[in-house]
Design a protein around this motif. Sequence first.
Motif, PDB file in Angstrom:
ATOM      1  N   HIS A  70       0.819  -1.218   0.000  1.00  0.00           N
ATOM      2  CA  HIS A  70       0.000   0.000   0.000  1.00  0.00           C
ATOM      3  C   HIS A  70       0.851   1.266   0.000  1.00  0.00           C
ATOM      4  CE1 HIS A  70      -3.223  -2.657   1.802  1.00  0.00           C
ATOM      5  NE2 HIS A  70      -3.927  -1.983   0.901  1.00  0.00           N
ATOM      6  N   ARG A  71       2.079   1.171   0.467  1.00  0.00           N
ATOM      7  CA  ARG A  71       2.896   2.361   0.717  1.00  0.00           C
ATOM      8  C   ARG A  71       3.062   3.297  -0.480  1.00  0.00           C
ATOM      9  NH1 ARG A  71       7.353   0.908   5.318  1.00  0.00           N
ATOM     10  NH2 ARG A  71       5.782   0.310   6.852  1.00  0.00           N
ATOM     11  N   PRO A  72       3.353   2.798  -1.685  1.00  0.00           N
ATOM     12  CA  PRO A  72       3.506   3.754  -2.795  1.00  0.00           C
ATOM     13  C   PRO A  72       2.212   4.515  -3.088  1.00  0.00           C
ATOM     14  CG  PRO A  72       3.983   1.507  -3.538  1.00  0.00           C
ATOM     15  CD  PRO A  72       3.659   1.438  -2.085  1.00  0.00           C
ATOM     16  N   TYR A  73       1.087   3.848  -2.918  1.00  0.00           N
ATOM     17  CA  TYR A  73      -0.193   4.502  -3.179  1.00  0.00           C
ATOM     18  C   TYR A  73      -0.533   5.500  -2.072  1.00  0.00           C
ATOM     19  CZ  TYR A  73      -0.545   0.840  -6.661  1.00  0.00           C
ATOM     20  OH  TYR A  73      -0.299   0.020  -7.731  1.00  0.00           O
ATOM     21  N   LEU A  74      -0.236   5.158  -0.838  1.00  0.00           N
ATOM     22  CA  LEU A  74      -0.453   6.105   0.256  1.00  0.00           C
ATOM     23  C   LEU A  74       0.474   7.309   0.111  1.00  0.00           C
ATOM     24  CD1 LEU A  74      -0.896   3.658   3.270  1.00  0.00           C
ATOM     25  CD2 LEU A  74      -2.668   5.059   2.184  1.00  0.00           C
ATOM     26  N   ALA A  75       1.703   7.079  -0.309  1.00  0.00           N
ATOM     27  CA  ALA A  75       2.644   8.183  -0.531  1.00  0.00           C
ATOM     28  C   ALA A  75       2.126   9.098  -1.640  1.00  0.00           C
ATOM     29  CB  ALA A  75       4.029   7.651  -0.876  1.00  0.00           C
ATOM     30  N   TYR A  76       1.599   8.513  -2.689  1.00  0.00           N
ATOM     31  CA  TYR A  76       1.022   9.317  -3.765  1.00  0.00           C
ATOM     32  C   TYR A  76      -0.122  10.168  -3.215  1.00  0.00           C
ATOM     33  CZ  TYR A  76      -1.207  10.816  -8.020  1.00  0.00           C
ATOM     34  OH  TYR A  76      -1.751  11.602  -8.999  1.00  0.00           O
ATOM     35  N   HIS A  77      -0.979   9.568  -2.414  1.00  0.00           N
ATOM     36  CA  HIS A  77      -2.116  10.303  -1.846  1.00  0.00           C
ATOM     37  C   HIS A  77      -1.624  11.465  -0.991  1.00  0.00           C
ATOM     38  CE1 HIS A  77      -5.633  11.095   0.737  1.00  0.00           C
ATOM     39  NE2 HIS A  77      -6.302  10.815  -0.376  1.00  0.00           N
ATOM     40  N   ARG A  78      -0.637  11.218  -0.149  1.00  0.00           N
ATOM     41  CA  ARG A  78      -0.108  12.288   0.704  1.00  0.00           C
ATOM     42  C   ARG A  78       0.510  13.412  -0.127  1.00  0.00           C
ATOM     43  NH1 ARG A  78       1.697   7.728   3.682  1.00  0.00           N
ATOM     44  NH2 ARG A  78       3.794   8.003   2.818  1.00  0.00           N
ATOM     45  N   ASP A  79       1.185  13.057  -1.225  1.00  0.00           N
ATOM     46  CA  ASP A  79       1.894  14.045  -2.036  1.00  0.00           C
ATOM     47  C   ASP A  79       1.009  14.786  -3.038  1.00  0.00           C
ATOM     48  OD1 ASP A  79       4.231  13.351  -0.727  1.00  0.00           O
ATOM     49  OD2 ASP A  79       4.928  12.023  -2.333  1.00  0.00           O
ATOM     50  N   HIS A  80      -0.086  14.153  -3.489  1.00  0.00           N
ATOM     51  CA  HIS A  80      -0.858  14.729  -4.590  1.00  0.00           C
ATOM     52  C   HIS A  80      -2.334  14.974  -4.292  1.00  0.00           C
ATOM     53  CE1 HIS A  80       2.550  14.230  -7.265  1.00  0.00           C
ATOM     54  NE2 HIS A  80       2.691  13.010  -6.788  1.00  0.00           N
ATOM     55  N   VAL A  81      -2.875  14.374  -3.244  1.00  0.00           N
ATOM     56  CA  VAL A  81      -4.310  14.514  -2.978  1.00  0.00           C
ATOM     57  C   VAL A  81      -4.568  15.208  -1.648  1.00  0.00           C
ATOM     58  CG1 VAL A  81      -6.498  13.276  -2.704  1.00  0.00           C
ATOM     59  CG2 VAL A  81      -4.784  12.419  -4.338  1.00  0.00           C
ATOM     60  N   TRP A  82      -3.843  14.813  -0.631  1.00  0.00           N
ATOM     61  CA  TRP A  82      -4.068  15.347   0.719  1.00  0.00           C
ATOM     62  C   TRP A  82      -3.838  16.849   0.735  1.00  0.00           C
ATOM     63  CZ3 TRP A  82      -0.212  16.285   4.913  1.00  0.00           C
ATOM     64  CH2 TRP A  82      -0.832  16.521   6.147  1.00  0.00           C
ATOM     65  N   ILE A  83      -4.753  17.566   1.363  1.00  0.00           N
ATOM     66  CA  ILE A  83      -4.643  19.018   1.494  1.00  0.00           C
ATOM     67  C   ILE A  83      -3.793  19.307   2.726  1.00  0.00           C
ATOM     68  CG2 ILE A  83      -5.894  21.177   1.780  1.00  0.00           C
ATOM     69  CD1 ILE A  83      -8.336  19.701   0.543  1.00  0.00           C
ATOM     70  N   ARG A  84      -2.590  19.731   2.472  1.00  0.00           N
ATOM     71  CA  ARG A  84      -1.669  20.013   3.574  1.00  0.00           C
ATOM     72  C   ARG A  84      -2.138  21.216   4.370  1.00  0.00           C
ATOM     73  NH1 ARG A  84       2.627  16.826   3.118  1.00  0.00           N
ATOM     74  NH2 ARG A  84       3.130  16.039   1.069  1.00  0.00           N
ATOM     75  N   ASN A  85      -1.729  21.216   5.618  1.00  0.00           N
ATOM     76  CA  ASN A  85      -2.129  22.316   6.514  1.00  0.00           C
ATOM     77  C   ASN A  85      -1.511  23.624   6.125  1.00  0.00           C
ATOM     78  OD1 ASN A  85      -3.581  20.419   7.904  1.00  0.00           O
ATOM     79  ND2 ASN A  85      -1.914  19.951   9.272  1.00  0.00           N
TER      80      ASN A  85
END
Length: 85
Positions: A70-85
């Motif tokens: 799952h890690r590469p997909y979660l990393a993608y989500h954190r880098d490209h989808v998640w709205i950073r604070n």
Amino acid sequence: MPWARCETDAQRLDVYNGLLLSALWDAAFDAGLVTFDDDGKVWTSAHLERAAQQALALNEAPRLASRDEHRPYLAYHRDHVWIRN
């Protein structure tokens, strides 16, 4: 990784490119309001409203049960989808 962003059919069909989440968690994840670190701990965006935080019961949320795949997909989500604070 969203299907539209996948470069290959293998990525689209990879069982690890998906998470089993409730409808509420899935909506928050897809909107980039929550994500998970490599150990399954939830990260929230500052844009997640108080009512949504309560509805998600963040204080009671267990860690996401994930695997190394799952890690590469979660990393993608954190880098490209998640709205950073």
